[in-house]
Motif scaffolding. Sequence first.
Motif, PDB file in Angstrom:
ATOM      1  N   UNK A 251     -92.275  13.214  15.039  1.00  0.00           N
ATOM      2  CA  UNK A 251     -90.837  13.126  15.316  1.00  0.00           C
ATOM      3  C   UNK A 251     -90.583  13.233  16.818  1.00  0.00           C
ATOM      4  N   UNK A 252     -91.223  14.211  17.453  1.00  0.00           N
ATOM      5  CA  UNK A 252     -91.063  14.407  18.885  1.00  0.00           C
ATOM      6  C   UNK A 252     -91.509  13.164  19.658  1.00  0.00           C
ATOM      7  N   UNK A 253     -92.614  12.571  19.232  1.00  0.00           N
ATOM      8  CA  UNK A 253     -93.097  11.341  19.875  1.00  0.00           C
ATOM      9  C   UNK A 253     -92.088  10.209  19.694  1.00  0.00           C
ATOM     10  N   UNK A 254     -91.471  10.123  18.520  1.00  0.00           N
ATOM     11  CA  UNK A 254     -90.440   9.109  18.268  1.00  0.00           C
ATOM     12  C   UNK A 254     -89.247   9.280  19.198  1.00  0.00           C
ATOM     13  N   UNK A 255     -88.834  10.540  19.391  1.00  0.00           N
ATOM     14  CA  UNK A 255     -87.728  10.800  20.320  1.00  0.00           C
ATOM     15  C   UNK A 255     -88.108  10.410  21.742  1.00  0.00           C
TER      16      UNK A 255
ATOM     17  N   UNK B 139     -99.869  11.812  21.767  1.00  0.00           N
ATOM     18  CA  UNK B 139    -100.847  10.886  21.186  1.00  0.00           C
ATOM     19  C   UNK B 139    -102.275  11.317  21.475  1.00  0.00           C
ATOM     20  N   UNK B 140    -102.517  11.819  22.673  1.00  0.00           N
ATOM     21  CA  UNK B 140    -103.891  12.170  23.056  1.00  0.00           C
ATOM     22  C   UNK B 140    -104.281  13.605  22.695  1.00  0.00           C
ATOM     23  N   UNK B 141    -103.297  14.441  22.332  1.00  0.00           N
ATOM     24  CA  UNK B 141    -103.662  15.846  22.103  1.00  0.00           C
ATOM     25  C   UNK B 141    -103.048  16.463  20.847  1.00  0.00           C
ATOM     26  N   UNK B 142    -102.583  15.639  19.901  1.00  0.00           N
ATOM     27  CA  UNK B 142    -101.931  16.212  18.721  1.00  0.00           C
ATOM     28  C   UNK B 142    -102.898  16.978  17.816  1.00  0.00           C
ATOM     29  N   UNK B 143    -104.215  16.812  18.016  1.00  0.00           N
ATOM     30  CA  UNK B 143    -105.183  17.535  17.176  1.00  0.00           C
ATOM     31  C   UNK B 143    -105.568  18.891  17.764  1.00  0.00           C
ATOM     32  N   UNK B 144    -105.081  19.225  18.966  1.00  0.00           N
ATOM     33  CA  UNK B 144    -105.460  20.534  19.506  1.00  0.00           C
ATOM     34  C   UNK B 144    -104.684  21.641  18.793  1.00  0.00           C
ATOM     35  N   UNK B 145    -105.138  22.865  18.976  1.00  0.00           N
ATOM     36  CA  UNK B 145    -104.606  23.988  18.196  1.00  0.00           C
ATOM     37  C   UNK B 145    -103.118  24.235  18.424  1.00  0.00           C
ATOM     38  N   UNK B 146    -102.654  24.009  19.649  1.00  0.00           N
ATOM     39  CA  UNK B 146    -101.237  24.241  19.940  1.00  0.00           C
ATOM     40  C   UNK B 146    -100.327  23.341  19.138  1.00  0.00           C
ATOM     41  N   UNK B 147    -100.632  22.046  19.123  1.00  0.00           N
ATOM     42  CA  UNK B 147     -99.820  21.094  18.356  1.00  0.00           C
ATOM     43  C   UNK B 147     -99.942  21.344  16.857  1.00  0.00           C
ATOM     44  N   UNK B 148    -101.161  21.629  16.404  1.00  0.00           N
ATOM     45  CA  UNK B 148    -101.356  21.889  14.974  1.00  0.00           C
ATOM     46  C   UNK B 148    -100.537  23.095  14.526  1.00  0.00           C
ATOM     47  N   UNK B 149    -100.498  24.122  15.370  1.00  0.00           N
ATOM     48  CA  UNK B 149     -99.726  25.324  15.049  1.00  0.00           C
ATOM     49  C   UNK B 149     -98.237  25.009  14.970  1.00  0.00           C
ATOM     50  N   UNK B 150     -97.731  24.246  15.941  1.00  0.00           N
ATOM     51  CA  UNK B 150     -96.316  23.857  15.945  1.00  0.00           C
ATOM     52  C   UNK B 150     -95.996  23.014  14.716  1.00  0.00           C
ATOM     53  N   UNK B 151     -96.863  22.047  14.400  1.00  0.00           N
ATOM     54  CA  UNK B 151     -96.648  21.197  13.227  1.00  0.00           C
ATOM     55  C   UNK B 151     -96.613  22.009  11.942  1.00  0.00           C
ATOM     56  N   UNK B 152     -97.547  22.939  11.793  1.00  0.00           N
ATOM     57  CA  UNK B 152     -97.597  23.743  10.574  1.00  0.00           C
ATOM     58  C   UNK B 152     -96.400  24.690  10.476  1.00  0.00           C
ATOM     59  N   UNK B 153     -96.024  25.297  11.606  1.00  0.00           N
ATOM     60  CA  UNK B 153     -94.880  26.221  11.588  1.00  0.00           C
ATOM     61  C   UNK B 153     -93.575  25.496  11.262  1.00  0.00           C
ATOM     62  N   UNK B 154     -93.345  24.338  11.879  1.00  0.00           N
ATOM     63  CA  UNK B 154     -92.107  23.602  11.594  1.00  0.00           C
ATOM     64  C   UNK B 154     -92.109  23.084  10.160  1.00  0.00           C
ATOM     65  N   UNK B 155     -93.279  22.710   9.650  1.00  0.00           N
ATOM     66  CA  UNK B 155     -93.360  22.261   8.261  1.00  0.00           C
ATOM     67  C   UNK B 155     -93.005  23.402   7.311  1.00  0.00           C
ATOM     68  N   UNK B 156     -93.542  24.589   7.589  1.00  0.00           N
ATOM     69  CA  UNK B 156     -93.237  25.760   6.755  1.00  0.00           C
ATOM     70  C   UNK B 156     -91.749  26.105   6.826  1.00  0.00           C
ATOM     71  N   UNK B 157     -91.187  25.995   7.992  1.00  0.00           N
ATOM     72  CA  UNK B 157     -89.799  26.382   8.219  1.00  0.00           C
ATOM     73  C   UNK B 157     -88.815  25.387   7.607  1.00  0.00           C
ATOM     74  N   UNK B 158     -89.102  24.083   7.726  1.00  0.00           N
ATOM     75  CA  UNK B 158     -88.129  23.066   7.331  1.00  0.00           C
ATOM     76  C   UNK B 158     -88.392  22.415   5.972  1.00  0.00           C
TER      77      UNK B 158
END
Length: 196
Positions: A161-165, A8-27
């Motif tokens: 999704x990860x936050x929901x889990x 919640x506090x860090x989803x805008x940092x580059x690490x999370x953004x990269x993970x979000x974009x990569x999983x979106x591209x993959x799935x």
Amino acid sequence: MIGFFAILTSYTNEGFLEIDLRTMEWLHGNTLLDAMSIFGERWMVLVISLALILYLWIKRQDFRGMFFVFLTVGVGNGLNELMEYFFVKERPDLPRGLETFHYPASHAMLGLLYLFTLAYFVTAHLTSKYARWGIWLLMILLVAAIGLSRVAGGEHFFSDVLAGWFIGYSLFAAVAVWYEIRERKFKKAAEQQSFE
């Protein structure tokens, strides 16, 4: 809980953004995975949860178990609605992406809550260790598929999704600990009465 608030506090940092974009591209666009979202729909959660409550009532007379289901699924649903209102995070900008704000992913959170609750009670009286492990493994795989289906369908980022889990498991674990403590306390009281 720590994982939930960390996202919640860090989803805008580059690490999370990269993970979000990569999983979106993959799935994104995986129709088989996208179809698994039906198991996280609120009507499905309601039907399975009501069936479990009826089973606990009619077959086992387990009123604390019924309250367990209410706390995990009912309170979990209400908590998810509140969090969606208070925590504002944009959905993916995709053709099928919804225009509302949504954090954490309700399918991921409620899917985990109702399936883990179901597994908890289904395996409670099984004597076979392999059957218990098999049921829990099946539920974990279903929870993973339900959560990732929202990424495949473009409704959520992986961080939602990860936050929901995370929040779903936190609530489930808290209720399970409460239930176990209460069960032991009542069992001990019943044993003391039988000795008197």
